[in-house]
Design an enzyme around this catalytic site. Structure first.
Site, PDB file in Angstrom:
ATOM      1  N   TYR A 134     -30.424  31.259  42.509  1.00  0.00           N
ATOM      2  CA  TYR A 134     -29.673  32.576  43.015  1.00  0.00           C
ATOM      3  C   TYR A 134     -29.311  32.333  44.571  1.00  0.00           C
ATOM      4  O   TYR A 134     -28.312  32.868  44.944  1.00  0.00           O
ATOM      5  CB  TYR A 134     -30.602  33.814  43.064  1.00  0.00           C
ATOM      6  CG  TYR A 134     -30.812  34.661  41.774  1.00  0.00           C
ATOM      7  CD1 TYR A 134     -29.812  35.271  41.141  1.00  0.00           C
ATOM      8  CD2 TYR A 134     -32.026  34.798  41.189  1.00  0.00           C
ATOM      9  CE1 TYR A 134     -29.770  35.909  40.076  1.00  0.00           C
ATOM     10  CE2 TYR A 134     -32.225  35.562  39.844  1.00  0.00           C
ATOM     11  CZ  TYR A 134     -31.094  35.967  39.409  1.00  0.00           C
ATOM     12  OH  TYR A 134     -31.399  36.489  38.310  1.00  0.00           O
ATOM     13  N   GLY A 137     -26.266  35.925  38.859  1.00  0.00           N
ATOM     14  CA  GLY A 137     -26.270  34.964  39.940  1.00  0.00           C
ATOM     15  C   GLY A 137     -24.956  34.181  40.027  1.00  0.00           C
ATOM     16  O   GLY A 137     -24.956  33.090  40.754  1.00  0.00           O
ATOM     17  N   SER A 161     -25.181  29.883  35.295  1.00  0.00           N
ATOM     18  CA  SER A 161     -25.902  30.967  36.195  1.00  0.00           C
ATOM     19  C   SER A 161     -26.856  31.516  35.727  1.00  0.00           C
ATOM     20  O   SER A 161     -27.301  31.735  34.729  1.00  0.00           O
ATOM     21  CB  SER A 161     -24.764  31.680  36.735  1.00  0.00           C
ATOM     22  OG  SER A 161     -24.766  33.066  35.692  1.00  0.00           O
ATOM     23  N   ASP A 162     -27.916  31.710  36.885  1.00  0.00           N
ATOM     24  CA  ASP A 162     -29.154  32.780  36.493  1.00  0.00           C
ATOM     25  C   ASP A 162     -28.361  34.003  36.311  1.00  0.00           C
ATOM     26  O   ASP A 162     -27.035  34.359  36.483  1.00  0.00           O
ATOM     27  CB  ASP A 162     -29.982  32.752  37.709  1.00  0.00           C
ATOM     28  CG  ASP A 162     -31.396  33.243  37.366  1.00  0.00           C
ATOM     29  OD1 ASP A 162     -31.588  34.083  36.167  1.00  0.00           O
ATOM     30  OD2 ASP A 162     -32.264  32.832  38.062  1.00  0.00           O
ATOM     31  N   TRP A 163     -28.738  35.023  35.835  1.00  0.00           N
ATOM     32  CA  TRP A 163     -28.475  36.233  35.340  1.00  0.00           C
ATOM     33  C   TRP A 163     -27.932  37.230  36.359  1.00  0.00           C
ATOM     34  O   TRP A 163     -28.893  37.457  37.235  1.00  0.00           O
ATOM     35  CB  TRP A 163     -29.535  37.074  34.692  1.00  0.00           C
ATOM     36  CG  TRP A 163     -29.444  36.744  32.986  1.00  0.00           C
ATOM     37  CD1 TRP A 163     -29.539  37.725  32.006  1.00  0.00           C
ATOM     38  CD2 TRP A 163     -29.267  35.560  32.254  1.00  0.00           C
ATOM     39  NE1 TRP A 163     -29.393  37.205  30.853  1.00  0.00           N
ATOM     40  CE2 TRP A 163     -29.044  36.073  30.851  1.00  0.00           C
ATOM     41  CE3 TRP A 163     -29.266  34.335  32.730  1.00  0.00           C
ATOM     42  CZ2 TRP A 163     -28.851  34.900  29.999  1.00  0.00           C
ATOM     43  CZ3 TRP A 163     -28.951  33.300  31.581  1.00  0.00           C
ATOM     44  CH2 TRP A 163     -28.966  33.507  30.361  1.00  0.00           C
TER      45      TRP A 163
END
Length: 829
Positions: free
Chosen positions: A194, A228, A224-226
């Site tokens: 993030y 993010g 990506s991260d959630w």
């Protein structure tokens, strides 16, 4: 069987809209499908220590493995490979093609909220453990997504914080585990972090993503991260293939607009789409179940028990207090963790387990003829324990209107406890942006008296018992740390109750957007969440007195306490290293009357302060042990398993001693990694600061002898033929056991400051009593190299290197050396 598709044909024939759709998720867990071309959706799933499936709310039960630091404490490649296979099989049962793990961020601070998820403070140990679990998982056909690349080493303002780190520390410490994974495992996917690194979010930082693809020649799907992903143009041009979750927030129509302005090239879209299709094609080969199911098999239980027992670290055993003889007549079990085991930390690690073995049940099983005394002594929870076994006939009703209006029931879901997270919940007609729910159920207390109730919420909520309002957590709210850092503090109410009488519980809940609270730097998943807990109100002094009484009576006492998911979780960092209020006083009081026969068992994912450690004869670190927590602890305490765990991180005596004490949170939107390369034991050794227990420490019930001279061959280092260090190790004690030999390298004097020594190899060997074996540890080119910031390359410096083999970072038992004859520079893996 999933139909096959040809990537080149698909790319040549799909529409522009289909290409763009591929670049983001379709929902919370899936990629987009293109049915016309046989391109299926791919399911991803958390978490690091178990496979939750697609539901935070009312999920399908799963195997819960020990936490990351526990797995790291095994120092066992083979066990980690087996753990990876189990995770892969669990994914297949949940219909998931892609496991969102492992986590390999660094525990630069003992206070990091997700520190328990990662393996170690040392990049070599972390990378090797990650490689092993990834290869195990991917052997089942499931793709691993190693995360979080890079610098998500703390939770405070994780979406907004700018991590300021030198290129050298970035390369030698924080990127090194990913580099080892790139070299040895090549997992199919990589998840970005993030945070920013040196001024720019990683997800849109071409320099950071180019390290992966150009420097390491590893080409995974990069997702990506959630939530993010923060931009359209920059993230695509930097190399982010897949925005998660869906529906998209920064792609779709925004890509079309950017392409019209020629801010994104057609070739870039095609390149990203190709990578997604490559990922889908590979992932779709996994033989996943059509439905989300469980697979609670005896062999999985046995493996989980082995993982837990082998992770346990015997920190102290004065006078050979342990193992406790099974002939003991009377034993006292003290601590709230005795009957409520801490099986995992919070956040993405949370799941509904198949089962959880408590220490109490395991001791009853191990000692069928003993008298067992139990007292909680002190509560270790931060939030009151969720109501489950005393709850019946409970359901949640969902509406688009608040309770004071006439409303239409849209869905009803049965529940088994009074905690729920709705971030990924949906129902036909439900307005995800703004909805309401009512939980109703029957609560039958087992003890008469004054009961405490606690209500924490992400959204708004009120609690009614028999239609009387007991808690209002809607009118006035105070921000807390629950639910990934988005929830309120726990609001508490009380009510006098009678044992055996049934009371009607009702929670009126409003979804996330009904709350006015907003927070910077946290992930707003939406939906909302609530946690209602309850327990009998107790006098803390009387609880301690009761514990002291049974400890004085017993032949042996086990105090089992520590932290849990309330204290260690994704979304927030710990403010200190302390145990929960009252726990130190409890332990000290028990030691006052029974120090010579008391064992302290601590459950936490990262270090805690132990002001009583000098008084305790036996201390065991049991981490978060998963489904088999109770069995694993009991196996070690009673000698069925000889402990072999070693600390994967240093254990400072005081939080102020750790190298990040002044730089462990976001200040003005930035966080300075001021310790540079001196993380963990590298710092403590460089400044000569004592720790309570050193990195790599762990005792055994047997003894070992290691030959004092290590044979290193060849004596001249060559990258084509790197040296191997060989020693003889003998089990000189009374029982079979395992010893982990740790190889550290001390570099020659240099104009560039270096750590005193660094871990660059290890091996774990199991020996019967009296058995002797020759053991070899290989040394790679990382062992002689540091990052030269002027040349922007790895530098292997000429000189004589000391090989130090130890049973911990402070117990060096064997020595050798080799030399590098010529300084060389290199890049890659």
């Amino acid at each position: 069987m999933t139909p096959k598709f040809d990537i080149d044909y698909v790319l040549a024939n799909i529409t522009e809209d289909d290409k763009i759709a591929l670049l983001s998720g379709s929902d919370f867990w899936h990629t987009h499908a293109i049915p016309k071309f046989n391109v299926p959706p791919i399911r991803t799933t958390d978490g690091p220590n178990g496979i939750r499936g697609t539901k935070f709310f009312a999920g399908v039960p799963a195997a819960c493995l020990p936490c990351g630091t526990a797995l790291g404490a095994t120092w066992d490649r083979d066990l980690l490979h087996q753990a990876g296979v189990l995770l892969g099989k669990e994914c297949l049962a949940k219909g998931a093609h892609c496991w969102l793990g492992p986590t390999i961020n660094m525990q630069r601070s003992p206070l990091g909220g997700r520190g328990f998820e990662s393996f170690a403070e040392d990049p070599h140990l972390s990378g090797i453990m990650a490689k092993s679990i990834i290869l195990g998982c991917e052997s089942t056909g499931v793709i691993s997504t190693v995360k979080h690349y890079v610098g998500n080493d703390q939770e405070h303002e994780r979406r907004a914080v700018d991590v300021l780190v030198t290129p050298r520390a970035l390369r030698e410490i924080y990127l090194r585990p990913f580099q080892i994974v790139a070299r040895d495992a090549h997992p199919g996917a990589l998840m970005t972090s993030y945070n920013k690194i040196n001024g720019k979010h990683v997800v849109e930082n071409p320099a950071m993503l180019d390290i992966v693809r150009k420097d390491w020649h590893w080409d995974p799907l990069i997702m990506s991260d959630w939530l993010g992903t923060y931009t359209t143009i920059d993230s695509l041009n930097a190399g982010l293939d897949l925005e998660m979750p869906g529906p998209t927030r920064y792609r779709g129509k925004y890509i079309e607009s950017a392409m019209q302005a020629r801010l994104i090239k057609q070739s870039t879209i095609s390149k990203r789409a190709r990578k997604v299709l490559e990922f889908v094609e590979r992932a779709s080969r996994a033989p996943v179940s059509a439905d989300e199911t469980g697979r609670d098999f005896p062999e999985d239980r046995a493996l989980n028990r082995t993982l837990c027992a082998n992770s346990i670290v015997l920190l102290k055993n004065d006078g050979n207090l342990l193992p406790i003889p099974k002939t003991v007549k009377k034993i006292a079990l003290i601590g709230s963790h005795v009957k409520t085991p801490a099986i995992s930390g919070g956040g993405s690690a949370s799941l509904e387990p198949y089962y959880a073995v408590s220490l109490y049940d395991a001791v009853v099983e191990a000692l069928p003829d003993a008298e067992i005394l139990y007292e909680a002594g002190a509560y270790a929870h931060r939030m009151l324990p969720v109501i489950d076994r005393m709850l019946s006939n409970a359901v949640i009703h969902f509406y688009n209107e608040p309770p004071e209006k006439e409303r239409t029931l849209l869905a009803t879901e049965p529940v088994v406890n009074t905690a729920f997270q709705l971030m990924d919940y949906n129902a036909p007609g439900l307005n995800r942006a703004l909805f309401w729910a009512t939980l109703i159920g029957e609560f039958t207390p087992d003890v008469s008296g004054l009961w405490d109730f606690g209500l924490t919420v992400f959204g708004t909520a009120t609690l009614f018992i028999d239609d009387e309002m007991v808690i209002d957590n809607a009118t006035r709210q105070t921000r807390g740390t629950a639910f990934f850092g988005k929830g309120t503090v726990q609001e508490v109410g009380q009510k006098q109750l009678t044992a055996g009488q049934t009371y009607k519980i009702r929670i009126e809940f409003g979804s996330a957007n009904t709350s006015p609270m907003k927070a910077i730097g946290v992930v707003h998943f939406g939906g909302g969440a609530a946690h209602l807990g309850a327990c009998l109100h107790m006098d803390p002094e009387q609880m301690v007195a009761n514990a002291v009484r049974v400890a004085a009576e017993a032949d042996y006492t086990i105090v089992c306490t520590g932290l849990n998911r309330d204290w260690e979780s994704e979304g927030f960092d710990r403010p200190d290293m302390d145990l929960p209020p009252g726990i130190d006083a409890l332990i000290s009081s028990v030691l006052d009357v029974a120090a010579d026969r008391t064992v302290i068992v601590n459950q936490s994912g990262t270090p805690v302060t132990m002001p009583w450690a000098h008084r305790a004869r036996g201390i065991v670190q049991a981490w978060y042990g998963g489904n088999e927590t109770g069995h694993g602890i009991a196996d070690v305490l009673f000698g069925d398993v000889n402990p072999s765990g070693k600390l994967p991180l240093s254990w400072p005596a005081d939080v102020r001693h750790n190298p990040t004490y002044l730089n462990n949170m976001s200040v003005g939107g930035r966080m300075l990694y001021g310790e540079d390369v001196y993380i963990g034991y590298r710092f403590y050794e460089k400044v000569g600061r004592e720790v309570l227990f050193p990195f790599g420490h762990g005792l055994s019930y047997t003894t070992f002898h290691v030959s004092p001279e290590a044979t290193v061959s060849p004596i001249v280092f060559s990258s084509d033929s790197p040296p191997t260090a060989t020693v003889l190790v003998k089990n000189t004690g009374p029982m079979a056991g395992a010893q982990t030999l740790q190889l550290y390298i001390a570099a020659p004097n240099s104009t560039t400051p270096r750590p005193v020594k660094e871990l660059h190899g290890f091996t774990k060997v199991f020996l019967q009593s009296g058995e002797e074996r020759s053991v070899s540890i290989h040394i790679d080119r990382y062992a002689t190299s540091f990052w030269d910031e002027i040349e922007d390359m790895w530098k292997s410096e000429e000189g004589v290197y000391q090989v130090l083999i130890g049973t911990s970072s402070q117990e060096i038992v064997s020595r050798g050396e080799f030399r590098v004859e010529q300084t060389r520079y290199w890049r890659g893996v």
